[in-house]
Design an enzyme around this catalytic site. Structure first.
Site, short mmCIF file in Angstrom:
data_model
loop_
_atom_site.label_atom_id
_atom_site.label_comp_id
_atom_site.label_asym_id
_atom_site.label_seq_id
_atom_site.Cartn_x
_atom_site.Cartn_y
_atom_site.Cartn_z
N HIS A 30 37.13 41.84 44.33
CA HIS A 30 36.62 40.62 44.40
C HIS A 30 35.11 40.54 44.01
O HIS A 30 34.92 39.91 43.37
CB HIS A 30 36.74 40.36 45.94
CG HIS A 30 37.91 40.10 46.89
ND1 HIS A 30 38.14 40.77 47.88
CD2 HIS A 30 38.65 39.21 46.51
CE1 HIS A 30 39.36 40.28 48.08
NE2 HIS A 30 39.82 39.35 47.44
N LYS A 54 47.99 32.76 56.97
CA LYS A 54 47.86 34.01 56.98
C LYS A 54 47.15 34.48 58.46
O LYS A 54 46.34 33.91 58.84
CB LYS A 54 47.03 34.55 55.92
CG LYS A 54 47.71 34.93 54.70
CD LYS A 54 46.61 35.53 53.77
CE LYS A 54 47.53 35.78 52.35
NZ LYS A 54 46.33 36.28 51.44
N ARG A 103 45.27 39.71 38.61
CA ARG A 103 45.31 41.14 38.56
C ARG A 103 46.54 41.43 37.50
O ARG A 103 46.20 42.39 36.71
CB ARG A 103 45.58 41.79 39.92
CG ARG A 103 44.33 41.97 40.67
CD ARG A 103 44.75 42.02 42.34
NE ARG A 103 45.29 40.81 42.67
CZ ARG A 103 45.46 40.76 44.22
NH1 ARG A 103 45.33 41.70 44.78
NH2 ARG A 103 45.91 39.60 44.35
N SER A 141 43.25 43.56 49.11
CA SER A 141 42.75 43.84 50.60
C SER A 141 43.97 44.48 51.73
O SER A 141 43.42 45.15 52.39
CB SER A 141 42.33 42.41 51.03
OG SER A 141 41.25 41.93 50.36
P1 ADP Z 1 44.27 34.79 48.73
O1 ADP Z 1 44.73 34.82 50.11
O2 ADP Z 1 43.61 33.39 48.51
O3 ADP Z 1 45.02 35.25 47.66
P2 ADP Z 1 42.35 37.01 48.39
O4 ADP Z 1 41.25 37.35 49.24
O5 ADP Z 1 43.63 38.03 48.63
O6 ADP Z 1 42.86 35.47 48.98
O7 ADP Z 1 42.26 36.79 46.95
C1 ADP Z 1 41.16 35.84 46.32
C2 ADP Z 1 41.42 35.75 45.09
O8 ADP Z 1 40.93 36.85 44.38
C3 ADP Z 1 42.59 35.61 44.37
O9 ADP Z 1 42.63 34.79 43.17
C4 ADP Z 1 43.30 37.11 44.00
O10 ADP Z 1 44.21 36.81 43.09
C5 ADP Z 1 41.86 37.67 43.68
N1 ADP Z 1 41.87 39.05 43.76
C6 ADP Z 1 41.98 39.63 44.95
N2 ADP Z 1 41.81 40.97 44.60
C7 ADP Z 1 41.44 41.15 43.17
C8 ADP Z 1 41.22 42.15 42.46
N3 ADP Z 1 41.35 43.50 42.82
N4 ADP Z 1 41.03 42.00 41.24
C9 ADP Z 1 40.77 40.67 41.03
N5 ADP Z 1 41.17 39.71 41.59
C10 ADP Z 1 41.44 39.75 42.74
#
Ligand code: ADP
Length: 172
Positions: A30, A54, A103, A141
């Protein structure tokens, strides 16, 4: 809009982007996206979403606090929370762009659906996808939470304040 398609410019108005997510907890992946976005836009609002679908390990306040602690040194980055439609937040913050991270191809289908739905809800909403550095492409995460629960070393994947808070949380 003209025959060539939409006409918009990031200048001279202030270009503000929102980066929404659950951030449960924020990872180095992130943060890689936040840094990239901060180089492209004048202002980046990281929006920690209240996600009814979630169940999160961390409370909304904890998630906001952790993102805030990890982005303190980044100029132009602000952290807030939002319950409800992201296009509403976009309007409230007078932002033009939603940032999402991609990703792998597996992210694409869901992201594509969301981008189209957001555009349907607000035709002015543009979604911009950023790819993280290669080393973060497998980082999520959920994986960090699982690894930490199993006692693995997560120091490579999250900043120290996240690691400490996660360990404390899991020890309860
Ligand atoms: P959500 O529940 O909205 O998917 P996340 O916190 O999991 O929330 O992710 C927020 C955004 O960040 C999403 O677009 C996700 O694809 C991106 N994201 C999460 N982890 C990574 C990572 N390791 N590298 C790049 N983008 C990421």
């Amino acid at each position: 809009m003209n025959a060539q398609g939409p006409t918009f410019s990031l200048e001279p108005a202030l270009a503000r982007a929102l980066y929404p997510g659950t951030f449960d907890p924020v990872t180095n992946g992130h943060l890689d996206i936040i840094r990239r976005a901060a180089q492209l836009f004048d202002e980046v609002d990281v929006v920690v979403a209240v996600n009814a679908r979630k169940t999160s390990l961390f409370t909304l306040e904890e998630r906001v606090e952790l993102v805030r602690a990890c982005t303190r040194d980044l100029p132009g980055v602000e952290v807030l929370s939002h319950a409800g439609l992201m296009v509403e937040c976009l309007r409230e913050r007078k932002a033009q762009v939603l940032i999402r991270g991609l990703r792998a191809v597996s992210d694409f289908e869901h992201e594509f659906q969301m981008a189209l739905m957001n555009k349907k809800l607000d035709p002015e909403c543009e979604t911009v996808y950023l790819m993280p550095s290669e080393q973060y492409t497998y980082l999520a995460s959920s994986l960090v939470r699982e690894l930490a629960a199993l006692g693995a070393d997560i120091s490579e994947f999250v900043p120290p304040e996240v690691e400490t808070t996660l360990r404390r949380k899991l020890a309860r």
